[in-house]
Design a protein around this motif. Structure first.
Motif, mmCIF file in Angstrom:
data_model
loop_
_atom_site.group_PDB
_atom_site.id
_atom_site.type_symbol
_atom_site.label_atom_id
_atom_site.label_comp_id
_atom_site.label_asym_id
_atom_site.label_seq_id
_atom_site.Cartn_x
_atom_site.Cartn_y
_atom_site.Cartn_z
ATOM 1 N N THR A 49 0.754 -1.245 0.158
ATOM 2 C CA THR A 49 0.035 -0.027 -0.065
ATOM 3 C C THR A 49 0.837 1.199 0.195
ATOM 4 O O THR A 49 0.389 2.334 0.555
ATOM 5 C CB THR A 49 -0.996 0.098 1.295
ATOM 6 O OG1 THR A 49 -0.306 0.061 2.484
ATOM 7 C CG2 THR A 49 -1.879 -0.892 1.110
ATOM 8 N N GLY A 93 -2.503 -3.824 3.804
ATOM 9 C CA GLY A 93 -3.463 -4.263 2.535
ATOM 10 C C GLY A 93 -4.578 -5.395 3.100
ATOM 11 O O GLY A 93 -4.613 -5.862 4.251
ATOM 12 N N LYS A 120 -7.414 -1.862 -0.030
ATOM 13 C CA LYS A 120 -7.345 -1.399 1.249
ATOM 14 C C LYS A 120 -8.290 -0.521 1.837
ATOM 15 O O LYS A 120 -9.435 -0.184 0.815
ATOM 16 C CB LYS A 120 -6.110 -0.498 1.268
ATOM 17 C CG LYS A 120 -6.289 0.917 0.339
ATOM 18 C CD LYS A 120 -4.990 1.854 0.563
ATOM 19 C CE LYS A 120 -5.185 2.623 1.843
ATOM 20 N NZ LYS A 120 -6.067 3.550 1.978
ATOM 21 N N VAL A 124 -3.030 1.357 -3.427
ATOM 22 C CA VAL A 124 -2.717 0.197 -4.201
ATOM 23 C C VAL A 124 -2.567 0.223 -5.752
ATOM 24 O O VAL A 124 -3.891 0.647 -6.254
ATOM 25 C CB VAL A 124 -3.742 -0.879 -3.553
ATOM 26 C CG1 VAL A 124 -3.397 -2.295 -4.420
ATOM 27 C CG2 VAL A 124 -3.862 -1.066 -2.231
ATOM 28 N N THR A 160 2.639 -1.039 -6.978
ATOM 29 C CA THR A 160 2.978 -1.534 -5.598
ATOM 30 C C THR A 160 2.682 -3.022 -5.528
ATOM 31 O O THR A 160 3.477 -3.551 -4.751
ATOM 32 C CB THR A 160 2.136 -0.810 -4.698
ATOM 33 O OG1 THR A 160 0.834 -1.115 -4.732
ATOM 34 C CG2 THR A 160 2.291 0.696 -4.685
ATOM 35 N N VAL A 161 1.646 -3.371 -6.250
ATOM 36 C CA VAL A 161 1.611 -5.002 -6.087
ATOM 37 C C VAL A 161 2.700 -5.716 -7.039
ATOM 38 O O VAL A 161 3.143 -6.917 -6.408
ATOM 39 C CB VAL A 161 0.146 -5.604 -6.900
ATOM 40 C CG1 VAL A 161 0.022 -6.971 -6.860
ATOM 41 C CG2 VAL A 161 -0.927 -4.877 -6.048
ATOM 42 N N ASP A 177 -7.442 1.717 -6.079
ATOM 43 C CA ASP A 177 -6.934 0.877 -4.670
ATOM 44 C C ASP A 177 -7.289 -0.346 -4.867
ATOM 45 O O ASP A 177 -7.614 -1.006 -3.926
ATOM 46 C CB ASP A 177 -7.280 1.281 -3.372
ATOM 47 C CG ASP A 177 -6.700 2.873 -3.075
ATOM 48 O OD1 ASP A 177 -5.225 3.074 -3.656
ATOM 49 O OD2 ASP A 177 -7.303 3.784 -2.285
#
Length: 654
Positions: free
Chosen positions: A240, A261, A275, A283, A287-288, A321
């Protein structure tokens, strides 16, 4: 959702929609309020928490055995204490490994809290990970195989076998990484809060999804998807916005005080990472991807219940997100599980001195010669297991301040006896007035005094030899022990995949190049697995439309990255940091445009036994992104178009 609706979820909703699992911790340092946040800020079915880094349990093992430490993690208790009323009201179930050395003790403390408050919650705890009694006399019983024993290409770091070969290295802890089977049994018995010790980081998430969707032990694709969902949310805020390579393209105030998360896991194991809308963080696909690439060991991710085959992973932004993850395949688990053994390895000390400006390399040459001379005169130069003189930083040319002109020399020492380290520290006084021009250091040299340290031996242990159980605790003090069994089927580990890109593209075909930092067009994430480091590089997706996923330029950038970033190129980028004993493996994740490397033994023995300044390889990816390489001009222009003041050049201003 109203409290009365929360109360109906387990009878009416279970298995009919994705299960919503929130994470509240990735390490013991995460404060308890993160558990409360996940409970009070929105609708979740489970809260999971991973409180254990590899050395956590070992740090408190001796104090717990002596009755001087409760054995469990205080922040885990703080979270439960802050959140207990919300858990009861909303019927949120909690699964945590914060029991550490003493899950029974923490479960009893939680039961006492529940009884005092008159709440209707059932507590359970997992046993079976603690193998100290079996391992404490390895010189008689034998040392289990090393985690990398199946990889003939790997050479172990110096002193890896000290705990077997030397008599002064007693074992203090040995904990196997358990899967989710005990957790599922506890949930089936109606447990609301499950306290575990060393279950694997993602096992609480696997257990929650397994129970919610009523999978069986051979639902390998679904279990593998849940394993990766757990991997994505297990590290606090890493999914996150924290520890995110592209942070400089976002407002800095959005990158702290963030919520952690949530994984929405579907029946087939696919998931959406999200989130709560409240508070900060974000998100995104990037970031993932960063978190996906963190602490991998190649294209297969292992757990006691399943192997996750990662080659075809895909991610896609579905909304603010919300990022969907799919393409994970499953296979039967290996017959062994990881076993973390820690032992008293001796003593460590560290001395840091500074130099400024002119003649810095010669200054550090002088200081090292002087210290080695002093150690030889004391007769202890050969008494160190590790003695390194590490030069940190390069003084700025034509410096704009003294700080920009100042660098450090870090002297790191390990020995079996504190006498050698004390001798090293004594030289600080002996040579206090014999030094290079401009010598200075911090006023506090407490780190120069020898401190006992623990070192790590990563092993494997047969799952069929484990004696595991789920234990249901009742308010009367009665405990019902339910023995659990290993997975019904195992599949031996094959040779790890490692390959250069298939069908490489001629680098000249990408047109004119310019010297630029790799990070100007590529993001990365790195981390540790014991003595090994992993580094994943990928083409970012936060791009203008001319350079977005699906566009020709984006596909071209991937062709360039996979053709350019070879094993030999990585070794070249390591430059002075590459040593002959290292072994590198390489795989690709074409669905997320990523190239992934594992560098074996680069962290020495790893964890608390590593001499590295960056002992967990957290900064390795950003160091390599800062290396200048030949980058096609069109990719740099594609990154800059449409980015305005937030473009890649922002990084150079930080």
């Amino acid at each position: 959702m109203a409290a009365v609706e929360y109360g109906t979820r387990w009878t009416e909703q279970r298995g009919k929609r994705p299960v919503r699992i929130a994470n509240c911790s990735g390490y013991k340092a995460d404060p308890g309020y993160h558990m409360r946040y996940q409970a009070e800020l929105g609708d979740v079915d489970f809260i999971t928490g991973d409180y254990l880094a590899e050395v956590n349990i070992a740090e408190n093992a001796q104090a717990h055995a002596a009755g001087q430490h409760p054995g469990w993690e205080q922040t885990c208790w703080d979270g439960i204490e802050q959140t207990i009323h919300i858990l009861a009201q909303k019927r949120i179930k909690v699964i945590v490994n914060g029991g550490a050395h003493n899950p029974k003790g923490l479960a009893e403390k939680v039961q006492q809290l529940i009884t005092e408050k008159g709440l209707d919650l059932k507590i359970a705890y997992v046993l079976g990970d603690n193998l100290f009694e079996e391992m404490k006399d390895i010189r008689t019983k034998g040392l289990p195989p090393h985690l990398d024993s199946d990889n003939s290409e790997v050479t172990y770091a110096n002193h890896t076998l000290d705990l077997l070969e030397k008599n002064d290295k007693p074992i203090v802890s040995a904990n196997a990484y358990l899967g989710a089977r005990e957790i599922v049994k506890g949930l089936e018995e109606g447990a609301d809060i499950i306290i575990a010790g060393r279950v694997a980081d993602a096992s609480p998430v696997i257990g929650a999804a397994w129970y919610w969707h009523s999978w069986n032990s051979t639902s390998y694709d679904s279990l593998a998807g849940a394993l990766i969902a757990g991997h994505l949310i297990e590290c606090s805020g890493y999914v996150t916005g924290s520890n995110f390579a592209g942070f400089y393209e976002y407002p800095l105030d959005s990158l702290y005080d963030i919520t952690f998360g949530i994984a929405e896991v579907e029946k087939d194991g696919t998931c959406v990472i999200t989130k709560h809308g409240a508070k900060k963080g974000f998100v995104t696909e990037d970031t993932v991807k960063c978190q996906f690439l963190y602490e991998l060991q190649g294209n297969v991710y292992l757990n006691s219940d399943v192997k996750a085959i990662l080659d075809d992973v895909q991610v896609q932004q579905e909304g603010k997100d919300r990022v969907r993850v799919w393409g994970i395949k499953g296979a039967p688990p290996p017959p062994t599980t990881k076993l973390a053994i820690f032992y008293q390895a001796g003593y460590q000390s560290e001395i840091v001195v500074n130099a400024t400006g002119y003649g810095t390399p010669q200054k550090y040459d002088l200081y090292e010669r002087m210290m080695r001379f002093g150690l030889a005169r004391l007769g202890i130069l050969d008494k160190f297991e590790v003695l390194e003189f590490q030069r940190i930083g390069v003084p700025e040319r034509n410096p704009r301040s003294q700080l920009r002109s100042t660098t450090s020399l870090r002297i790191f020492a390990e020995s079996s006896s504190p006498a050698a380290n004390l001798g090293l520290a004594s030289l600080l006084s002996e040579f206090a007035m014999q030094h290079y021009s401009g010598f200075h250091s911090t006023l506090d040299h407490r780190t120069a005094l020898p401190k006992p340290y623990l070192s790590y031996y990563p092993a494997i242990y047969p799952q069929s030899s484990l004696n595991t159980s789920m234990n249901i605790l009742y308010p009367t003090g009665k405990t019902v022990r339910i023995c659990t069994t290993p997975p019904p089927r195992f599949e031996p580990l094959g040779k790890r995949e490692s390959y250069e890109t298939r069908n490489p593209v001629d680098l000249d075909s990408f047109g004119k190049t310019v010297r630029a930092r790799l990070g100007d067009v590529v993001l990365a994430r790195s981390g540790d697995k014991g003595g090994n480091a992993n580094i994943g590089f990928f083409i970012p997706t936060r791009l203008p439309s001319s350079y977005a996923p699906g566009s020709p330029l984006y596909a071209e950038a991937w062709d360039w990255l996979r053709s350019f970033l070879t094993m030999s190129k990585l070794r070249e980028m390591f430059a002075e940091s590459w040593e002959g004993g290292y072994h590198v493996e390489r795989v690709e994740f074409a669905g997320i445009y990523a190239v992934h490397f594992v560098v074996y033994e680069v962290l020495g023995r790893g964890v608390s036994g590593s001499s590295r300044l960056d002992a967990f390889a957290k900064g390795m990816g950003d160091w390599l992104r800062d290396v200048e390489v030949d980058v096609p001009v069109k990719f740099l222009e594609g990154r800059r178009k449409g980015m305005g003041s937030s473009n890649v050049s922002a990084a150079s201003r930080l």
